[in-house]
Motif scaffolding. Structure first.
Motif, PDB file in Angstrom:
ATOM      1  N   GLU A  39       3.738 -32.444  49.913  1.00  0.00           N
ATOM      2  CA  GLU A  39       2.859 -31.314  50.207  1.00  0.00           C
ATOM      3  C   GLU A  39       2.938 -30.324  49.041  1.00  0.00           C
ATOM      4  N   LEU A  40       1.770 -29.864  48.586  1.00  0.00           N
ATOM      5  CA  LEU A  40       1.715 -28.902  47.481  1.00  0.00           C
ATOM      6  C   LEU A  40       2.228 -27.549  47.947  1.00  0.00           C
ATOM      7  N   ASP A  41       3.130 -26.954  47.183  1.00  0.00           N
ATOM      8  CA  ASP A  41       3.654 -25.619  47.474  1.00  0.00           C
ATOM      9  C   ASP A  41       2.968 -24.639  46.519  1.00  0.00           C
ATOM     10  N   LYS A  54      -6.344 -27.046  29.645  1.00  0.00           N
ATOM     11  CA  LYS A  54      -6.061 -26.853  31.058  1.00  0.00           C
ATOM     12  C   LYS A  54      -4.606 -27.292  31.258  1.00  0.00           C
ATOM     13  N   ALA A  55      -3.828 -26.454  31.906  1.00  0.00           N
ATOM     14  CA  ALA A  55      -2.422 -26.774  32.147  1.00  0.00           C
ATOM     15  C   ALA A  55      -2.065 -26.419  33.580  1.00  0.00           C
ATOM     16  N   ALA A  56      -1.113 -27.146  34.101  1.00  0.00           N
ATOM     17  CA  ALA A  56      -0.677 -26.879  35.474  1.00  0.00           C
ATOM     18  C   ALA A  56       0.802 -27.197  35.615  1.00  0.00           C
ATOM     19  N   ARG A  57       1.428 -26.434  36.457  1.00  0.00           N
ATOM     20  CA  ARG A  57       2.795 -26.711  36.889  1.00  0.00           C
ATOM     21  C   ARG A  57       2.728 -26.654  38.408  1.00  0.00           C
ATOM     22  N   LEU A  58       2.724 -27.837  39.011  1.00  0.00           N
ATOM     23  CA  LEU A  58       2.519 -27.967  40.447  1.00  0.00           C
ATOM     24  C   LEU A  58       3.814 -28.438  41.113  1.00  0.00           C
ATOM     25  N   PHE A  59       4.197 -27.764  42.182  1.00  0.00           N
ATOM     26  CA  PHE A  59       5.412 -28.105  42.914  1.00  0.00           C
ATOM     27  C   PHE A  59       5.040 -28.763  44.232  1.00  0.00           C
ATOM     28  N   TYR A  60       5.575 -29.946  44.449  1.00  0.00           N
ATOM     29  CA  TYR A  60       5.355 -30.685  45.682  1.00  0.00           C
ATOM     30  C   TYR A  60       6.700 -30.856  46.385  1.00  0.00           C
ATOM     31  N   LYS A  61       6.663 -30.821  47.717  1.00  0.00           N
ATOM     32  CA  LYS A  61       7.883 -31.021  48.482  1.00  0.00           C
ATOM     33  C   LYS A  61       7.635 -32.048  49.570  1.00  0.00           C
ATOM     34  N   SER A 105      -0.690 -34.625  28.270  1.00  0.00           N
ATOM     35  CA  SER A 105       0.735 -34.926  28.411  1.00  0.00           C
ATOM     36  C   SER A 105       1.145 -34.590  29.836  1.00  0.00           C
ATOM     37  N   LEU A 106       2.183 -35.259  30.303  1.00  0.00           N
ATOM     38  CA  LEU A 106       2.599 -35.119  31.686  1.00  0.00           C
ATOM     39  C   LEU A 106       4.105 -35.286  31.792  1.00  0.00           C
ATOM     40  N   GLN A 107       4.711 -34.402  32.570  1.00  0.00           N
ATOM     41  CA  GLN A 107       6.142 -34.506  32.868  1.00  0.00           C
ATOM     42  C   GLN A 107       6.318 -34.386  34.374  1.00  0.00           C
ATOM     43  N   VAL A 108       7.109 -35.276  34.947  1.00  0.00           N
ATOM     44  CA  VAL A 108       7.399 -35.253  36.378  1.00  0.00           C
ATOM     45  C   VAL A 108       8.912 -35.094  36.539  1.00  0.00           C
ATOM     46  N   LEU A 109       9.322 -34.018  37.186  1.00  0.00           N
ATOM     47  CA  LEU A 109      10.734 -33.760  37.455  1.00  0.00           C
ATOM     48  C   LEU A 109      10.957 -33.914  38.957  1.00  0.00           C
ATOM     49  N   ILE A 110      11.869 -34.796  39.340  1.00  0.00           N
ATOM     50  CA  ILE A 110      12.148 -35.079  40.744  1.00  0.00           C
ATOM     51  C   ILE A 110      13.603 -34.715  41.018  1.00  0.00           C
ATOM     52  N   ALA A 119       9.127 -32.472  43.681  1.00  0.00           N
ATOM     53  CA  ALA A 119       8.506 -33.099  42.510  1.00  0.00           C
ATOM     54  C   ALA A 119       7.750 -31.992  41.780  1.00  0.00           C
ATOM     55  N   GLU A 120       8.194 -31.685  40.576  1.00  0.00           N
ATOM     56  CA  GLU A 120       7.545 -30.679  39.744  1.00  0.00           C
ATOM     57  C   GLU A 120       6.706 -31.424  38.709  1.00  0.00           C
TER      58      GLU A 120
END
Length: 135
Positions: A39-41, A54-61, A105-110, A119-120
């Motif tokens: 779920e997107l926080d 366009k850039a985003a930092r999206l936090f999912y839980k 570019s994409l980075q996924v931090l879990i 998941a960031e």
């Protein structure tokens, strides 16, 4: 032998979770699928748009295991044309996966929190060129 069979059953269960169909959360990044169960926080997320980037930092839980989530992200991202570059795992920081795609570019931090697995997702996309000087 019994412990081994239980271990195999757990692995198969986790891999079934990892193969769940993705759901798209943001239309700006339609080629970045998000595994089901997350779920997107919005309170922690940021989106930045300019004429060229366009850039985003999206936090999912969610309540998923970090290992199955890492597999799910890698599988769905590669299926959407992202090229896997690297992965780093640290006990205190979690797992970081890095990907690239033409102009993006994409980075996924879990990582695990107290109650949720987080998941960031940090993405940057070039969407146009700088306007040149008027002639």
């Amino acid at each position: 032998m019994r412990q081994f069979l239980i271990f195999i059953a757990i692995v198969f269960t986790l891999s079934a979770c990892a193969s769940s169909p993705p759901q798209t959360q943001r239309s700006e990044f339609e080629d970045i699928p998000v595994p089901k169960g997350l779920e997107l926080d919005w309170s922690r997320s940021t989106i930045i748009e300019s004429p060229t980037i366009k850039a985003a930092r999206l936090f999912y839980k969610g309540r998923l295991t970090p290992d199955s989530l890492a597999v799910a992200f890698r599988t769905t991202l590669e299926a959407n044309g992202w090229r896997y570059l690297s992965s780093t795992t640290a006990a205190q920081r979690g797992t970081t996966q890095v990907y690239e795609k033409a102009g993006s570019s994409l980075q996924v931090l879990i990582y695990e929190g107290w109650y949720y697995t987080w998941a960031e997702v940090s993405a940057t996309r070039v969407i146009g060129k700088e306007p040149g000087p008027a002639r």
